[in-house]
Every structure is written in structure tokens, then in C-alpha cells.
Design an enzyme around this catalytic site. Structure first.
Site, mmCIF file in Angstrom:
data_model
loop_
_atom_site.group_PDB
_atom_site.id
_atom_site.type_symbol
_atom_site.label_atom_id
_atom_site.label_comp_id
_atom_site.label_asym_id
_atom_site.label_seq_id
_atom_site.Cartn_x
_atom_site.Cartn_y
_atom_site.Cartn_z
ATOM 1 N N ASP A 1 1.489 4.014 -3.877
ATOM 2 C CA ASP A 1 0.576 2.910 -3.547
ATOM 3 C C ASP A 1 0.713 2.761 -2.025
ATOM 4 O O ASP A 1 1.130 3.710 -1.347
ATOM 5 C CB ASP A 1 0.988 1.623 -4.297
ATOM 6 C CG ASP A 1 -0.065 0.509 -4.195
ATOM 7 O OD1 ASP A 1 -1.047 0.553 -4.939
ATOM 8 O OD2 ASP A 1 0.078 -0.397 -3.350
ATOM 9 N N SER B 1 -3.614 10.359 -12.755
ATOM 10 C CA SER B 1 -2.170 10.378 -12.994
ATOM 11 C C SER B 1 -1.881 10.679 -14.457
ATOM 12 O O SER B 1 -0.972 11.435 -14.786
ATOM 13 C CB SER B 1 -1.556 9.022 -12.641
ATOM 14 O OG SER B 1 -1.325 8.941 -11.258
ATOM 15 N N LYS C 1 4.103 -2.137 -12.337
ATOM 16 C CA LYS C 1 3.985 -1.941 -10.889
ATOM 17 C C LYS C 1 5.342 -2.218 -10.269
ATOM 18 O O LYS C 1 6.159 -2.933 -10.845
ATOM 19 C CB LYS C 1 2.947 -2.921 -10.313
ATOM 20 C CG LYS C 1 2.419 -2.547 -8.953
ATOM 21 C CD LYS C 1 1.314 -1.514 -8.998
ATOM 22 C CE LYS C 1 0.949 -1.034 -7.615
ATOM 23 N NZ LYS C 1 -0.248 -0.192 -7.605
HETATM 24 P P1 NDP Z 1 -2.018 3.645 2.177
HETATM 25 O O1 NDP Z 1 -0.688 3.128 2.534
HETATM 26 O O2 NDP Z 1 -2.259 5.096 2.121
HETATM 27 O O3 NDP Z 1 -3.127 3.021 3.137
HETATM 28 C C1 NDP Z 1 -3.300 1.649 3.255
HETATM 29 C C2 NDP Z 1 -4.333 1.388 4.330
HETATM 30 O O4 NDP Z 1 -4.627 0.003 4.328
HETATM 31 C C3 NDP Z 1 -3.849 1.708 5.729
HETATM 32 O O5 NDP Z 1 -4.924 2.072 6.527
HETATM 33 C C4 NDP Z 1 -3.239 0.373 6.175
HETATM 34 O O6 NDP Z 1 -3.174 0.224 7.589
HETATM 35 C C5 NDP Z 1 -4.211 -0.602 5.574
HETATM 36 N N1 NDP Z 1 -3.500 -1.853 5.282
HETATM 37 C C6 NDP Z 1 -2.413 -2.020 4.496
HETATM 38 N N2 NDP Z 1 -2.003 -3.300 4.497
HETATM 39 C C7 NDP Z 1 -2.865 -3.945 5.293
HETATM 40 C C8 NDP Z 1 -2.981 -5.275 5.687
HETATM 41 N N3 NDP Z 1 -2.114 -6.217 5.273
HETATM 42 N N4 NDP Z 1 -4.015 -5.602 6.516
HETATM 43 C C9 NDP Z 1 -4.881 -4.663 6.926
HETATM 44 N N5 NDP Z 1 -4.814 -3.362 6.588
HETATM 45 C C10 NDP Z 1 -3.822 -3.018 5.784
HETATM 46 O O7 NDP Z 1 -2.356 2.965 0.761
HETATM 47 P P2 NDP Z 1 -3.441 3.391 -0.313
HETATM 48 O O8 NDP Z 1 -4.633 3.956 0.364
HETATM 49 O O9 NDP Z 1 -2.759 4.167 -1.362
HETATM 50 O O10 NDP Z 1 -3.817 1.986 -0.971
HETATM 51 C C11 NDP Z 1 -4.860 1.146 -0.475
HETATM 52 C C12 NDP Z 1 -5.275 0.163 -1.547
HETATM 53 O O11 NDP Z 1 -5.729 0.874 -2.715
HETATM 54 C C13 NDP Z 1 -4.168 -0.770 -2.057
HETATM 55 O O12 NDP Z 1 -4.741 -2.011 -2.410
HETATM 56 C C14 NDP Z 1 -3.689 -0.075 -3.323
HETATM 57 O O13 NDP Z 1 -3.054 -0.981 -4.222
HETATM 58 C C15 NDP Z 1 -5.009 0.430 -3.870
HETATM 59 N N6 NDP Z 1 -4.922 1.529 -4.824
HETATM 60 C C16 NDP Z 1 -4.315 2.700 -4.484
HETATM 61 C C17 NDP Z 1 -4.264 3.744 -5.388
HETATM 62 C C18 NDP Z 1 -3.734 5.083 -5.017
HETATM 63 O O14 NDP Z 1 -3.920 6.019 -5.793
HETATM 64 N N7 NDP Z 1 -3.113 5.266 -3.865
HETATM 65 C C19 NDP Z 1 -4.781 3.581 -6.766
HETATM 66 C C20 NDP Z 1 -5.487 2.329 -6.979
HETATM 67 C C21 NDP Z 1 -5.517 1.356 -6.046
HETATM 68 P P3 NDP Z 1 -1.756 0.380 8.316
HETATM 69 O O15 NDP Z 1 -1.441 1.825 8.254
HETATM 70 O O16 NDP Z 1 -2.014 -0.149 9.668
HETATM 71 O O17 NDP Z 1 -0.796 -0.475 7.526
#
Ligand code: NDP
Length: 449
Positions: free
Chosen positions: A170, A381, A130
Site C-alpha cells: 500500500d 493479488s 489491513k
Molecule cells: P504509493 O506510496 O506508491 O504512492 C502514494 C502517492 O500518493 C505518492 O505520490 C505520495 O506522495 C502521495 N501521497 C501519499 N500520502 C499523501 C498525503 N498525505 N498527501 C498528499 N499526497 C500523498 O502508494 P499507492 O499508489 O500504492 O497507493 C495510493 C492509494 O491507493 C492509497 O490510498 C492506497 O490505499 C490505495 N490503493 C492502493 C493499492 C495498491 O495496489 N497499491 C490497491 C488499492 C488501493 P509522496 O511520495 O510525496 O508521499
């Protein structure tokens, strides 16, 4: 309150605490796995003999570097970036890059550690790693994002390769960022090495259904958990935290399977739309305009926006945490159970605190941990890497079918392993043990590496 560890595992955990001071998320992720491995050491004493657990808790390599870049006004900024290459027993390091101001070594290590088990669960040939940076992409122009990505890749490229280390997206890293990163990699190395990145655009080596994969996979997983209890998703009320990549496609698949999604959020607040979330509107606001979720309530009659609102207070049958780590606490878990929630699947990585998980377990609700429930992203992936290696491009339908099969297999593997180790229905135990066994067998077979 944490559960006591097996006497062989307690000293290993103490050593992890001593060697990685202050990295609380990493400690949490390690402890959660160690709490479930006691019975494995009884059944397979060779893993203790070969010190497999100690080795699994120590990354193979950790890279930390400076990323200098210039904003649109000509001011210089310095960020810090990381790549933790955790374990390559099953294949090249594979795992995303996160851009978020909260990123530090402890976050990347927790994510890398989880990734090792998750990738193992997919059954595909991928190790775990990561990376990321404390860079905050919010409010930055495309040119600023590009300059940051180019500067980061100017250092990171030397550690990557399709047989070495293959990053993806991510939080804060989507297709735009992957494009800038891949472009700079190609330019520096003078190689069109498609399989060195996943999550690419469809015109330049990306896989159909990769964008959808994590969210879709999470919903397939919850669907399987419900089926195992003679329930179904059709007609259920669902809430989804976040409104990023994972959340959007979790909502889409849940709706396709007949659920009604009534709330989603971002880091500023949540929207509740009792008529059912209008996903087209969410996608426009988030994917096209890159604005806040509050805009939803401004444009949608009848919808409410609650600033700083806690989404877990909304009554639902199924809850899908899809935002970030430790977003669902013990108090939230209690509230969900009290209000009749029957299933939770983690689209995000480690979104539920250990106390929250215990409450779900004690209440007997179906709980799918992220390692298993969100493994569809990395699995797709690996399918992207397969297509790149064979210069092929599969249809959306074929890729989605493969994703669904993989999620069903992961579900069954977790379910059966939990049963085998005397904890029926405990997907946390099932995922940890099933993931651990495959990596550990490979590590033992390869000698002391
Ligand atoms: P994005 O950046 O696309 O979206 C993240 C979302 O979570 C946004 O709505 C964001 O809001 C919110 N968010 C992020 N940080 C915080 C925080 N500290 N408090 C509250 N809300 C928060 O990321 P992903 O959708 O890709 O990832 C989301 C989760 O899924 C993560 O934990 C990631 O590790 C996990 N994941 C992702 C994968 C992928 O394929 N993308 C694969 C497996 C797991 P805002 O825009 O306001 O920051």
C-alpha cells in the site's frame, strides 16, 4: 452535513463512535456504508436479526506491536505497527500494509473495513484486513528499510499464513519492502510459502500485471462508467493525483485508451504538462530514482511545477484521485463540476470527503467509489495466490484479461444493484450493497462467529 441514518442503523453507528473514540477515518468509512444500507434491512430483515452489521463493524482481531530498529548511524528508533484482521467470512484476511507517519489505528481500521466490502465485490475467496506502521520510509536507505521490515516481520509472522492472513503493499510499501518482509518470514518459519504475500517480484512468485493492476483496474472501471453513459475515454482530458504505484499505472492505461493526462502530483506539489504527461520520465523519477515530482518540471520543457498546488483546480473531463484519503474536498468537487468534469473514479481509498461525494451525486456526474474502482489490485493479488497454489505463472496478457473481466463484472454488479435498490447510476449505493450482501450471507450461513 451528513445524511440521516435509518432508525435501525443510527444506534449501531453511535455504538461504533463510542467504542472507537477518536478514530475519525474509521467513523467516516462506517457511516458512508451505513447511509446506504437502510433499504437492505427492509428487504432482508434476517441481517438485522443476526446482528450482522454490528458484527461487520467490529474487527475479528486487532494486533498492535512495537517495532524497534536501528538506523545507519546506530541510533535506535521505535515505531508502532498494526494488523487489523477484520473479517474472514469469505476467505483469509487480505489487504495491504501501509508505511506512513500518519498511520494510527483509525486509519488501519478504515482501510480494513473498506477492504471487506471491496474483496467481496471481486467475487474471489478473500476476507478483509489491513496493516501498517507509522514508520516514514522517505529518505531512508535500503539497509534501514530492510532492518525495519525484518523487525516488523519478527512479530507479525506468527499472525500470517496462506490460509490465515495474506498482506500486500500500500502507501510506502512496494516490491522492495515486500521482498524484505517475505525474506524474513521465510527465514523465521523455514517455509517457502509463496501465497503468504502478494505483490512479490516476478522471479520469486509474483504475478505479472499485479504492479499495474490497481491503476489499470481504476481506468477500466471509469471506462465502463463512461460506456454506460454512451461516452468513451478516447480523447478525454484526465488528471491524476499522486505519482505512486496506483497513479502511474492509472496514467498508463488512460493513455493507452486514448485519454490525454495533463497533471499528476506528490505530497509536495503538482506538475502540469499541457502536452501530455511524459510517463517514462515520471517512472524514472519515482520508480528508479525515488525523487520528488518537482524534478519533472526541471527536466521537461513547457511543464509547470506548482508547489503545494491543488490539482483539482485544473480543468479536466475525468479526475482520478490516486494518492490518499480525504484529498478531494467539497470545494474541490465543486470546482471540478464547474469546470466540466464528467467522471471521477477513486484509485485511492476514500480520497473524496462525504460532502464531495454528495456534490458529485447532485451534479449527476459518474462517480466510482474506491471500494469498486480500485478493487483490481486486490483481485489480481487473489489471482497471484491462485498461481502460487498451483505452482503456475500466467502471462501478462492472460492476467490483464482476467483483471479486465473482473472490473467489468464489478461495474455491472454495482450498476445493477444500484438499480435494484432504486438508486440508478449511484455506484456508491451499488458497491456498498453488493459488497455487503455477499459477506452477510456467508456470515449468516456460518452461524454466530
Ligand atoms: P504509493 O506510496 O506508491 O504512492 C502514494 C502517492 O500518493 C505518492 O505520490 C505520495 O506522495 C502521495 N501521497 C501519499 N500520502 C499523501 C498525503 N498525505 N498527501 C498528499 N499526497 C500523498 O502508494 P499507492 O499508489 O500504492 O497507493 C495510493 C492509494 O491507493 C492509497 O490510498 C492506497 O490505499 C490505495 N490503493 C492502493 C493499492 C495498491 O495496489 N497499491 C490497491 C488499492 C488501493 P509522496 O511520495 O510525496 O508521499
Amino acid at each position: 452535513m451528513t445524511a440521516p441514518l435509518d432508525e435501525k442503523l443510527e444506534p449501531i453507528y453511535q455504538d461504533v463512535l463510542r467504542r472507537n473514540p477518536g478514530e475519525t477515518e474509521f467513523h467516516q468509512a462506517v457511516r458512508e456504508v451505513l447511509e446506504t444500507l437502510g433499504p437492505v434491512l427492509v428487504k432482508y430483515p434476517e441481517f438485522a436479526e443476526h446482528k450482522v452489521i454490528q458484527r461487520i463493524c467490529e474487527p475479528e482481531r486487532q494486533i498492535i506491536f512495537r517495532v524497534p530498529w536501528e538506523d545507519d548511524k546506530g541510533e535506535t528508533h521505535i515505531n508502532r505497527a498494526f494488523r487489523v484482521e477484520f473479517n474472514s467470512a469469505l476467505g483469509p484476511y487480505k489487504g495491504g500494509l501501509r508505511f506512513h507517519p500518519s498511520v494510527y489505528l483509525g486509519i488501519i481500521k478504515f482501510l480494513g473495513f473498506e477492504q471487506v466490502f471491496k474483496n467481496s465485490l471481486t467475487g474471489l475467496p478473500i476476507g478483509g484486513g489491513k496493516g501498517g506502521s507509522d514508520f516514514d520510509p522517505k529518505g531512508r536507505s535500503d539497509s534501514e528499510i530492510m532492518r525495519f521490515c525484518q523487525s516488523l516481520m519478527t512479530e507479525l509472522y506468527r499472525h500470517l499464513g496462506e490460509y490465515t492472513d495474506v498482506p500486500a503493499g500500500d502507501i510506502g510499501v512496494g516490491q522492495r519492502e515486500i521482498g524484505y518482509l517475505f525474506g524474513q518470514y521465510k527465514r523465521i518459519t523455514n517455509r517457502y510459502e509463496s501465497a503468504v504475500f502478494t505483490g512479490k517480484g516476478l522471479d520469486w512468485g509474483g504475478s505479472r500485471a499485479r504492479r499495474e493492476a490497481t491503476g489499470y483496474g481504476t481506468v477500466y472501471f471509469v471506462h465502463e462508467m463512461l460506456k454506460a453513459r454512451s461516452e468513451e475515454l478516447d480523447g478525454k482530458t484526465c488528471i491524476v493525483s499522486g505519482s505512486g504505484n496506483v497513479a502511474i499505472y492509472a496514467m498508463q492505461k488512460a493513455m493507452q485508451l486514448g485519454a490525454k493526462v495533463i497533471a499528476c502530483s506528490d505530497s509536495s506539489g503538482m506538475v502540469v504538462d499541457e502536452k501530455g504527461i511524459d510517463l517514462k520520465l515520471v517512472r524514472r523519477i519515482k520508480e528508479v530514482e525515488r525523487r520528488r515530482i518537482s524534478v519533472y518540471a526541471e527536466e521537461k520543457k513547457g511543464a509547470r511545477y506548482i508547489e503545494d498546488g491543488n490539482i483539482w483546480t485544473i480543468p479536466c473531463d475525468v479526475a482520478l484521485p490516486c494518492a490518499t484519503q480525504n484529498e478531494l474536498t467539497a470545494k474541490d468537487a465543486k470546482k471540478l463540476v464547474e469546470q466540466g468534469c464528467i467522471a471521477v473514479a477513486e484509485g485511492a481509498n476514500m480520497p473524496t470527503t462525504p460532502e464531495g461525494i454528495r456534490i458529485f451525486k447532485d451534479a449527476g456526474i459518474a462517480f466510482g467509489p474506491g471500494k469498486a474502482a480500485n478493487a483490481g489490485g486486490v483481485a489480481t493479488s487473489a489471482l497471484e495466490m491462485q498461481q502460487n497454489a498451483s505452482r503456475d505463472s500466467w502471462t501478462f496478457e492472460f492476467t490483464e484479461k482476467r483483471l479486465e473481466e473482473i472490473m467489468v463484472n464489478i461495474h455491472n454488479d454495482c450498476f445493477e444493484t444500484a438499480d435494484e435498490f432504486g438508486e440508478p447510476d449511484n455506484y456508491v449505493v451499488g458497491a456498498n450493497i453488493a459488497g455487503f450482501l455477499r459477506v452477510s450471507r456467508a456470515m449468516v450461513a456460518m452461524g454466530l462467529i
